[in-house]
Enzyme design. Structure first.
Site, PDB file in Angstrom:
ATOM      1  N   PRO A 154       0.833  -1.223  -0.037  1.00  0.00           N
ATOM      2  CA  PRO A 154      -0.002  -0.022   0.052  1.00  0.00           C
ATOM      3  C   PRO A 154       0.737   1.239  -0.033  1.00  0.00           C
ATOM      4  CG  PRO A 154       0.050  -1.055   2.179  1.00  0.00           C
ATOM      5  CD  PRO A 154       0.935  -1.937   1.250  1.00  0.00           C
ATOM      6  N   GLY A 155       0.464   2.218  -0.927  1.00  0.00           N
ATOM      7  CA  GLY A 155       1.218   3.644  -0.726  1.00  0.00           C
ATOM      8  C   GLY A 155       0.344   4.628  -0.203  1.00  0.00           C
ATOM      9  N   ARG A 156      -1.032   4.794  -1.316  1.00  0.00           N
ATOM     10  CA  ARG A 156      -1.938   6.053  -0.910  1.00  0.00           C
ATOM     11  C   ARG A 156      -2.566   5.765   0.283  1.00  0.00           C
ATOM     12  NH1 ARG A 156      -4.245   8.547  -5.328  1.00  0.00           N
ATOM     13  NH2 ARG A 156      -3.821   6.750  -6.595  1.00  0.00           N
ATOM     14  N   ARG A 168      -1.828  16.207 -10.113  1.00  0.00           N
ATOM     15  CA  ARG A 168      -3.424  14.955 -10.255  1.00  0.00           C
ATOM     16  C   ARG A 168      -4.513  15.481 -10.680  1.00  0.00           C
ATOM     17  NH1 ARG A 168      -5.031  12.660  -6.439  1.00  0.00           N
ATOM     18  NH2 ARG A 168      -5.094  10.580  -7.568  1.00  0.00           N
ATOM     19  N   TYR A 176      -5.158  13.227 -13.991  1.00  0.00           N
ATOM     20  CA  TYR A 176      -6.226  12.572 -13.688  1.00  0.00           C
ATOM     21  C   TYR A 176      -7.857  12.935 -13.543  1.00  0.00           C
ATOM     22  CZ  TYR A 176      -1.823  10.373 -12.031  1.00  0.00           C
ATOM     23  OH  TYR A 176      -0.438   9.897 -11.987  1.00  0.00           O
ATOM     24  N   CYS A 195       1.498  28.671 -15.687  1.00  0.00           N
ATOM     25  CA  CYS A 195       1.287  29.227 -16.942  1.00  0.00           C
ATOM     26  C   CYS A 195       0.610  28.351 -17.769  1.00  0.00           C
ATOM     27  CB  CYS A 195       2.330  30.085 -17.704  1.00  0.00           C
ATOM     28  SG  CYS A 195       2.587  31.337 -16.831  1.00  0.00           S
ATOM     29  N   TYR A 228       1.335  10.930  -3.913  1.00  0.00           N
ATOM     30  CA  TYR A 228       1.457  11.174  -5.481  1.00  0.00           C
ATOM     31  C   TYR A 228       1.466  12.800  -5.589  1.00  0.00           C
ATOM     32  CZ  TYR A 228       0.920   6.024  -5.655  1.00  0.00           C
ATOM     33  OH  TYR A 228       1.172   4.909  -5.342  1.00  0.00           O
TER      34      TYR A 228
HETATM   35  N1  LLP Z   1       2.970  -1.583  -5.793  1.00  0.00           N
HETATM   36  C1  LLP Z   1       3.456  -1.318  -7.303  1.00  0.00           C
HETATM   37  C2  LLP Z   1       3.942  -2.187  -8.106  1.00  0.00           C
HETATM   38  C3  LLP Z   1       2.964  -0.006  -7.712  1.00  0.00           C
HETATM   39  O1  LLP Z   1       2.932   0.143  -9.147  1.00  0.00           O
HETATM   40  C4  LLP Z   1       2.078   0.899  -7.217  1.00  0.00           C
HETATM   41  C5  LLP Z   1       1.469   2.223  -7.709  1.00  0.00           C
HETATM   42  C6  LLP Z   1       1.747   0.690  -5.690  1.00  0.00           C
HETATM   43  C7  LLP Z   1       2.427  -0.713  -5.338  1.00  0.00           C
HETATM   44  C8  LLP Z   1       1.100   1.419  -4.624  1.00  0.00           C
HETATM   45  O2  LLP Z   1      -0.226   1.490  -5.102  1.00  0.00           O
HETATM   46  P1  LLP Z   1      -1.161   2.418  -4.198  1.00  0.00           P
HETATM   47  O3  LLP Z   1      -1.519   1.695  -3.002  1.00  0.00           O
HETATM   48  O4  LLP Z   1      -0.387   4.003  -3.509  1.00  0.00           O
HETATM   49  O5  LLP Z   1      -2.349   2.809  -4.900  1.00  0.00           O
HETATM   50  N2  LLP Z   1       0.112   8.812  -9.846  1.00  0.00           N
HETATM   51  C9  LLP Z   1      -1.112   7.946  -9.522  1.00  0.00           C
HETATM   52  C10 LLP Z   1      -0.752   6.537  -8.829  1.00  0.00           C
HETATM   53  C11 LLP Z   1       0.119   5.762  -9.398  1.00  0.00           C
HETATM   54  C12 LLP Z   1       0.255   4.491  -8.817  1.00  0.00           C
HETATM   55  C13 LLP Z   1       1.501   3.808  -9.541  1.00  0.00           C
HETATM   56  N3  LLP Z   1       1.779   2.458  -8.616  1.00  0.00           N
HETATM   57  C14 LLP Z   1      -2.040   8.875  -8.579  1.00  0.00           C
HETATM   58  O6  LLP Z   1      -1.841  10.038  -8.384  1.00  0.00           O
HETATM   59  O7  LLP Z   1      -3.125   8.507  -8.348  1.00  0.00           O
END
Ligand code: LLP
Length: 479
Positions: free
Chosen positions: A328-330, A367, A371, A398, A427
């Protein structure tokens, strides 16, 4: 450490007026944390009696006055609580569960230090993220190296650092890692990244037609199985398992469960074709968070659904239970962050929505432009004022596409008001740029009523530090 203060910024104008559209915490000094569930404030935030937003017990307008804006405020307690929620969710799973924070969501040395302290693992996608984590003494053995085009030097650095896992993305890399590991006289534990052809974000998620991704070994055409065969024959590779990541901001568990099934089927095929046995199954990240009104998945819901699917799936296929991992990241950092801007100019044209400009924008948050992402926005110095009009919040860059929030309801804004964007932790800063030669913002880490700088605001000297004037244009020849 420098304060990160922007000397050009005027102090925030703060007024406390009537009416209470959000929960109010009474009594100075208010350090109460309001959990976000069900309320209109995100976790770790509260409002004091004068209508000021508090984050981690700190007065947000006061932080803006001290450190300048745009300002990113990260709540350490929320970050830690999210880490613990994921870790606790795995407690009942016997072979063990790994929670690897996806550093791409937002990684600084201080964040890495908190994650290390919480016992998390870390997914890194570049030597830069690896170095950031190492600078925080994050153990390399708890790192997982991802990426679809890892460079040879990055692979060498990862091996030298003693990285725990490399997730191999393609045949080219399989050879590179094998060769590098042999050169280091070692066998590197690796997983294979599989492109399972599952679409998250749609109700069609179990449709297996979506193979059109740059990441991972294709499942349908047998490339993933072929990659396992090559791992089995590669002396430098110690294959331990499979990985897949099917998308981000996922708001339902069903695609993840379908993914588990597909990967367990592949493990059976690999068992039939090689001596390899699945020891680890990494189902990636992707759990969504609340930006506006979304019904989101809690970490415990994601993890318990995965555990059930994997237990059932392994029993049905007579496979031993693998160690499970999620990335998990987000959902760990997103709600821990707030972005704060100062209102400046306004453009009002009869018949059109007003454009309210702030001192940040697509340079620190791409973002919305990229998106069409939407946010909950509040006036950090007038949290109790009712919404009066619908406006566009735009940035200072700009580009006409430099929106931060389209058609959002807010009180009538004045220059100097502070706009807080919630769920700004993931992000945004990591995707920031110096477009228009604007310095990147300052990042604070708050907890229990105190704030520390974790990334200083960029200076104009920082912006110019790598510029060189060629001698023929009047510059000095390099020393
Ligand atoms: N693992 C892998 C291999 C990934 O590519 C990603 C995210 C994650 C884990 C973590 O995903 P999360 O839990 O954060 O959803 N910039 C975009 C999101 C790009 C996600 C890329 N990969 C945004 O701002 O929504």
């Amino acid at each position: 450490m420098d304060s990160g203060r922007d000397p050009e910024r005027a102090p925030a104008e703060c007024t406390g007026e009537a009416a209470a559209p959000v929960p109010v915490v009474a009594g100075p000094p208010p350090v109460v944390l309001v959990r976000g569930a069900g309320g209109s404030l995100p976790p770790g935030c509260a409002v004091d009696t004068s209508g000021h937003l508090l984050a981690g017990g700190c007065d947000v307008p006061a932080l803006a006055a001290q450190y300048g804006t745009p300002l990113y405020i990260f709540n350490e307690d929320v970050l830690r609580a999210n880490c613990r929620a994921y870790r606790h969710a795995f407690a009942a799973y016997e072979p063990g569960g790994v929670v690897a924070y996806a550093g791409k969501a937002c990684l600084t040395v201080a964040i890495a230090a908190v994650l290390a302290d919480e016992g998390l693992y870390l997914d890194v996608v570049s030597a830069g993220e690896l170095q950031t984590a190492l600078a925080a003494a994050f153990p390399a053995t708890r790192m997982v190296f991802h990426g679809n085009n890892k460079g040879e030097r990055e692979i060498a650095l990862a091996l030298q650092s003693g990285i725990g896992r490399i997730v191999i993305d393609n045949f080219h890399e399989l050879e590179l890692v094998d060769r590098a590991a042999r050169a280091h006289g070692m066998r590197q534990p690796v997983l294979l990244r599989v492109a399972p052809g599952i679409e998250a974000h749609t109700h069609d998620y179990i449709r297996t037609g979506s193979q059109d991704s740059k990441f991972g070994f294709d499942l349908q055409t047998g490339q993933a199985l072929e990659a396992a065969r090559r791992c089995a024959a590669a002396p430098g590779l110690d294959w331990v398992g499979l990985h897949a990541h099917i998308g981000s901001q996922i708001l339902e568990t069903a695609p993840l469960l379908a993914l588990a099934e597909l990967l367990l089927d592949l493990a059976v095929a690999i068992r039939g074709a090689t001596d390899l046995r699945l020891q680890e199954l990494n189902l990636g990240g992707g759990a969504g968070i609340r930006y506006r009104e979304e019904q989101t998945l809690r970490p415990e819901d994601v993890v318990s659904a995965i555990i059930t699917a994997v237990r059932d799936g392994c029993r049905a296929r007579d496979l031993p239970l693998p160690r499970l991992a999620v990335e998990p990241g987000r959902s760990i950092i997103g709600q821990a962050g707030i972005a704060v801007y100062t209102v400046g100019s306004q453009k009002r044209v009869p018949g059109l929505l007003p454009w309210i400009a702030v001192d940040g924008g697509m340079g620190d948050n791409i973002r919305p432009a990229l998106y069409q992402a939407e946010y909950t926005v509040a006036v950090a110095n007038r949290m109790r004022d009712p919404a009066e009009e619908t406006v566009h919040v735009v940035g200072r860059y700009c580009e006409s596409g430099d929106f931060l929030a389209r058609a959002t309801r807010l009180p009538r804004l004045r220059p100097g008001d502070l706009l807080a964007f919630f769920s700004a932790g993931a992000y945004q800063y990591p995707m920031s740029s110096n477009y228009n030669r604007v310095p990147r913002p300052c990042l604070l880490l708050v907890s229990g009523g105190s704030a520390d700088v974790m990334v200083e605001r960029e200076t104009y000297a920082d912006l110019l530090a790598r510029d060189r004037l060629p001698p023929r244009l009047g510059g000095r020849p390099p020393a």
